[in-house]
Scaffold this active site. Structure first.
Site, PDB file in Angstrom:
ATOM      1  N   ASP A 202      -6.681  -1.654   5.549  1.00  0.00           N
ATOM      2  CA  ASP A 202      -6.238  -2.702   4.635  1.00  0.00           C
ATOM      3  C   ASP A 202      -6.524  -4.103   5.159  1.00  0.00           C
ATOM      4  O   ASP A 202      -5.961  -5.076   4.656  1.00  0.00           O
ATOM      5  CB  ASP A 202      -4.728  -2.568   4.366  1.00  0.00           C
ATOM      6  CG  ASP A 202      -4.399  -1.300   3.596  1.00  0.00           C
ATOM      7  OD1 ASP A 202      -5.136  -0.982   2.658  1.00  0.00           O
ATOM      8  OD2 ASP A 202      -3.415  -0.633   3.942  1.00  0.00           O
TER       9      ASP A 202
ATOM     10  N   ASP B 187      -0.822  -0.374   6.031  1.00  0.00           N
ATOM     11  CA  ASP B 187      -0.696   0.357   7.294  1.00  0.00           C
ATOM     12  C   ASP B 187      -1.617  -0.195   8.371  1.00  0.00           C
ATOM     13  O   ASP B 187      -1.600   0.266   9.503  1.00  0.00           O
ATOM     14  CB  ASP B 187      -0.933   1.859   7.101  1.00  0.00           C
ATOM     15  CG  ASP B 187      -2.325   2.166   6.557  1.00  0.00           C
ATOM     16  OD1 ASP B 187      -3.160   1.252   6.502  1.00  0.00           O
ATOM     17  OD2 ASP B 187      -2.569   3.322   6.187  1.00  0.00           O
TER      18      ASP B 187
ATOM     19  N   ASP C 239       0.879  -1.160   0.000  1.00  0.00           N
ATOM     20  CA  ASP C 239       0.000   0.000   0.000  1.00  0.00           C
ATOM     21  C   ASP C 239       0.926   1.222   0.000  1.00  0.00           C
ATOM     22  O   ASP C 239       2.065   1.134   0.462  1.00  0.00           O
ATOM     23  CB  ASP C 239      -0.877  -0.017   1.252  1.00  0.00           C
ATOM     24  CG  ASP C 239      -1.755   1.215   1.341  1.00  0.00           C
ATOM     25  OD1 ASP C 239      -2.407   1.551   0.345  1.00  0.00           O
ATOM     26  OD2 ASP C 239      -1.769   1.840   2.413  1.00  0.00           O
TER      27      ASP C 239
END
Length: 655
Positions: A552, A548, A332
Site C-alpha cells: 500500500d 498493512d 485497506d
C-alpha cells in the site's frame, strides 16, 4: 537529573540562602550593591554570557537578551537610588534571574522526562552482538561491525541486535519494546527475526540478513530521533511569532522608557526618568516569550514520546497535528481490519475436471480425487508467492512441493498467477484472470476470497478461502466515530460479496471492492476531492489511509496521513507511512488520534493562557500598576504552569 542540572540546582539553593542572609545585613551604598552582585553573578553569569554571545553573533532578540537588559537595568537603578540616599531594590534584579533559572531547570527536567519516556522505547538499541570463535567461546562485538551473512548467537534474556534468519534453535520472543505490548512470538529454525525483540527462552543462532544500519531497530531509532525535525504548524507559528514579537517588545520598552519623560520635559514638567525606566524594565521581563517557545515544542515532544511508548511511531509533530484534524479514515481490508490469516473452507472442482479425474481413477473416488488434484495444482502454481492466500493454499495442501517440476511462473498484478506444473499449464486467481483467459466461472459462490483454477486452459473449479476479522476492528471503527471521524471507507481487491459482508459486520460507511492496486490510488484521489469540497476541509479536515504497509506504499504516500498497520519489520511501511502502528491492533489508531487531539488541545491552552496573561500584565506594567514581582510571575510563573500542562501530553489513558 543530569550533572549540569544538578549544578544549576546547587546554584539556586546557594543564591536562595544568600538572599535570605543579605535581607538581614545592614549595608548601604556601593557596599550593598557589591554584596548583591555576588548572588546575581552566581545565578546569572551564564545568562549574561549567552546574551553577549548572541549580540556578537547578530542574534540579539532572545530571552537571554531580555533577562540581561532587564536585570542589569534593575541593578543600575538600584545603584542610582543608593547614590540619592534611597534604598535600592537590588533583590528584585537577583530575583528575576533566580526565578528564571528555576523555570529553566523545571523545563529541562520536563524535557528529560519526555526523553526518558522515548528512551524506554529506545532501549531496543543493542549494546553488542555475540559471535562464536573457532574455540567455541562467544565474543561480544559492536553490532555495527557485524557484516551481513554473519552467524550471531543470542542467548536467553538478550536482545536480538540485527535482523536475520534463525539457523539453529527455537525460542519465544518478547516484542514489547516494539509494539508497546507484551506479545510473545514463537520462532524456530528457518523463521525470520527482527532486531529489538528480546529472546526469552532458548538459545538462537541467527544468520544476519542486513547490516546494523539497515536493520529494523536502527531504522526505528532514526525515525523517533529525527521526528523533531518536522515541525507542526503551531511550532512554526510560534517560531515566526517570536521572531517579530521579541524585537517589537524591546522597541516598545525603549519607547516606554524615553517617550513619556521627553513629553513631560517638553511640557515643562519633571522628566521622572527612573519611574519610566523601571516600568520599561518590568515590561521587558513580562514580555519574555519563554512559556510559548518552551511549552509548545515540549507538548509535541511529549505527545510523540507517549505514543512511542505504546508502539505508535510518529515521524514528526506535523503529522501528530494533522492526525488530530482527521475526519475521513480509509482502510485497506486484508491485514488491517482482518487478520490476513486465510484458511481453505471449500474446494469445488468443475464437472469437467471431475470427469477428467474419474477417467484416471481406479478406486472410484473421483470426487475426492478431484478436490485433492485441484488443491495440488493451485498450491504448486502459487508455491513461489508469499501472499497470505498463497500460504493458505500451501498449508491446506500440507505436503512438500517439488519445485523441480514448476516452471514459467508469472504473477499478474491484481489477477493471479500462471505456471507450468509438470508440463501442465495452470492458472490460479480471481474472476478477472478467468475473463482474461476467455473462460467463464461461477459468481456469488460464498463469503470469502475465491481462487478460480484453470488447467490446460479449461476451467477446473474454485477454492474458497475465508479471512478472519480482527476482534478489535468493530470497536476501533466505533471509537473513531466517537472521536469525530465523519466517514469510514474500506478498499479491497476482494469480491463485492466479501467486502460488503465485512463492512456490514464492522459498521463501515462505504465500501469499494474488486480494486486493482492502482485503483486504490484513484479512489483515494477521489475521496480527497470529496473532503476538499466539503465544509470540513475549510476547517482543516484531513484524510488518513490505513494499510498493512506491504503493498500500500503508493496510497500511504498520497493520503494526507499515511498510517501503516501491523508494520513490525516492514520496510515499505516505515518508508511510506507518516505514522507506524507496530502491532496488528486497529484500536491503536483511535488511541493515536486521542493522543494527537489531547496534544493539540494542550498546545492551544498554553498559547491562549500565555498570551492572555502577558497581555494583561504588559498593560498593567506600562501603567505602573504591575511591579517587578508580578513581572516575574508573568514570565517564570506562566512558563512553569505551561510546562506542567505540557507534561500531560506524556500520559493518555488507553481505550
Amino acid at each position: 537529573m543530569t550533572k549540569k542540572q544538578k549544578k544549576v540546582l546547587y546554584r539556586i539553593i546557594l543564591v536562595s540562602v544568600l538572599m535570605v542572609v543579605l535581607h538581614f545585613v545592614p549595608a548601604r551604598g556601593y557596599f550593598r550593591f557589591a554584596l548583591y552582585m555576588v548572588p546575581y553573578l552566581v545565578i546569572g553569569y551564564d545568562i549574561l554570557r549567552k546574551a553577549v554571545l548572541g549580540i556578537l553573533h547578530g542574534e540579539v532578540f532572545d530571552e537571554n537578551f531580555l533577562m540581561a537588559v532587564a536585570t542589569v537595568g534593575a541593578m543600575l537603578l538600584g545603584v542610582y537610588s543608593e547614590t540619592r540616599g534611597q534604598e535600592g531594590e537590588f533583590a528584585e534584579g537577583v530575583a528575576v534571574m533566580l526565578f528564571y533559572q528555576i523555570g529553566e531547570l523545571f523545563q529541562a527536567v520536563a524535557v528529560g522526562k519526555s526523553r526518558r519516556n522515548i528512551a524506554a522505547l529506545m532501549d531496543i538499541r543493542p549494546d553488542y552482538a555475540n559471535i562464536e570463535n573457532e574455540n567455541g567461546s562467544l565474543e561480544q562485538v559492536d553490532p555495527e561491525e557485524v557484516a551481513q551473512g554473519t552467524v550471531i548467537v543470542v542467548q536467553p534474556g538478550e536482545r536480538i541486535p540485527i535482523d536475520g534468519i534463525v539457523t539453529e534453535g527455537s525460542s519465544t520472543l518478547n516484542t514489547a519494546a516494539l509494539t508497546g505490548e507484551s506479545m510473545p512470538r514463537e520462532v524456530k529454525t528457518g523463521d525470520q527475526v527482527i532486531s529489538g525483540c528480546v529472546n526469552v527462552t532458548g538459545l538462537l543462532r541467527i544468520r544476519t540478513t542486513r547490516e546494523f544500519g539497515e536493520s529494523t531497530v536502527s531504522r526505528i531509532l532514526d525515525l523517533v530521533e529525527n521526528s523533531s525535525m518536522k515541525k507542526s504548524r503551531s511550532e512554526n507559528f510560534i517560531t515566526k511569532f517570536a521572531r517579530y514579537y521579541t524585537p517589537a517588545v524591546c522597541y516598545s520598552a525603549l519607547a516606554l522608557a524615553v517617550a513619556p519623560p521627553v513629553v513631560n520635559l517638553l511640557l515643562g514638567n519633571a522628566g521622572n526618568w527612573s519611574t519610566w525606566i523601571i516600568r520599561a524594565l518590568t515590561f521587558l521581563v513580562i514580555s519574555c516569550p519563554c512559556a510559548l517557545v518552551i511549552s509548545i515544542p515540549l507538548s509535541f515532544f511529549g505527545g510523540i514520546g507517549g505514543a512511542s511508548a505504546r508502539g505508535i511511531l510518529v515521524k514528526g509533530s506535523n503529522y501528530l497535528e494533522a492526525l488530530a484534524r482527521t475526519k475521513y479514515v480509509v482502510f485497506d481490508k486484508t491485514g488491517t481490519l482482518t487478520k490476513g490469516v486465510f484458511e481453505v473452507s471449500k474446494i469445488c472442482p468443475s464437472r469437467d475436471f471431475e470427469q477428467m479425474c474419474a477417467a484416471d481413477d481406479q478406486d472410484n473416488q473421483s470426487p475426492q480425487k478431484a478436490k485433492e488434484k485441484l488443491l495440488e495444482y493451485a498450491a504448486c502454481a502459487e508455491s513461489y508467492s508469499n501472499h497470505p492466500i498463497s500460504r493458505s493454499l500451501k498449508e491446506a495442501y500440507g505436503k512438500e512441493i517439488d519445485s523441480t517440476g514448476i516452471a514459467h511462473v508469472e504473477e499478474i498484478g491484481g489477477h493471479g498467477v500462471t505456471a507450468s506444473v509438470n508440463g501442465v499449464k495452470v492458472s490460479a486467481g480471481n474472476a478477472r484472470l478467468m475473463k482474461k483467459l476467455g473462460l467463464s466461472c461461477p459468481e456469488h459462490v460464498g463469503v470469502g476470497t475465491v481462487v478460480h483454477v484453470a488447467i490446460k486452459e479449461s476451467y477446473a473449479g474454485f477454492i474458497l478461502i475465508s479471512d478472519v476479522v480482527k476482534e478489535q476492528s468493530a470497536d476501533a471503527v466505533a471509537a473513531l466515530r466517537a472521536a469525530g471521524v465523519k466517514k469510514t471507507v474500506m478498499l479491497t481487491g476482494d469480491s463485492r460479496t466479501v467486502a460488503e459482508h465485512v463492512a456490514g459486520e464492522l459498521g463501515i460507511d462505504e465500501v469499494r471492492s474488486e480494486l486493482l492496486p492502482e485503483d486504490k490510488v484513484n479512489v483515494v484521489e477521489e475521496l480527497l476531492q470529496e473532503v476538499k469540497a466539503s465544509a470540513g476541509k475549510a476547517a482543516g479536515a484531513n484524510l488518513a489511509f490505513v494499510g498493512d504497509g506491504i503493498n500500500d506504499a503508493p496510497v500511504l504516500s498520497r493520503a494526507d496521513i499515511g498510517v501503516a498497520m501491523g508494520a513490525l519489520g516492514s520496510d515499505a511501511a516505515i518508508e511510506a507511512a507518516d505514522i507506524v502502528l507496530m502491532d496488528d491492533n486497529p484500536m491503536k489508531l483511535a488511541l493515536a488520534m486521542r493522543i494527537s487531539r489531547k496534544c493539540l488541545r494542550i498546545v492551544y491552552e498554553n498559547i491562549v493562557f500565555a498570551l492572555a496573561v502577558k497581555a494583561v500584565c504588559l498593560v498593567l506594567g506600562a501603567f505602573g500598576i504591575a511591579g517587578m514581582w508580578l513581572a516575574i510571575f508573568a514570565d517564570v510563573g506562566v512558563m512553569v504552569l505551561a510546562v506542567l500542562n505540557a507534561i500531560r501530553c506524556l500520559h493518555t489513558k488507553d481505550l
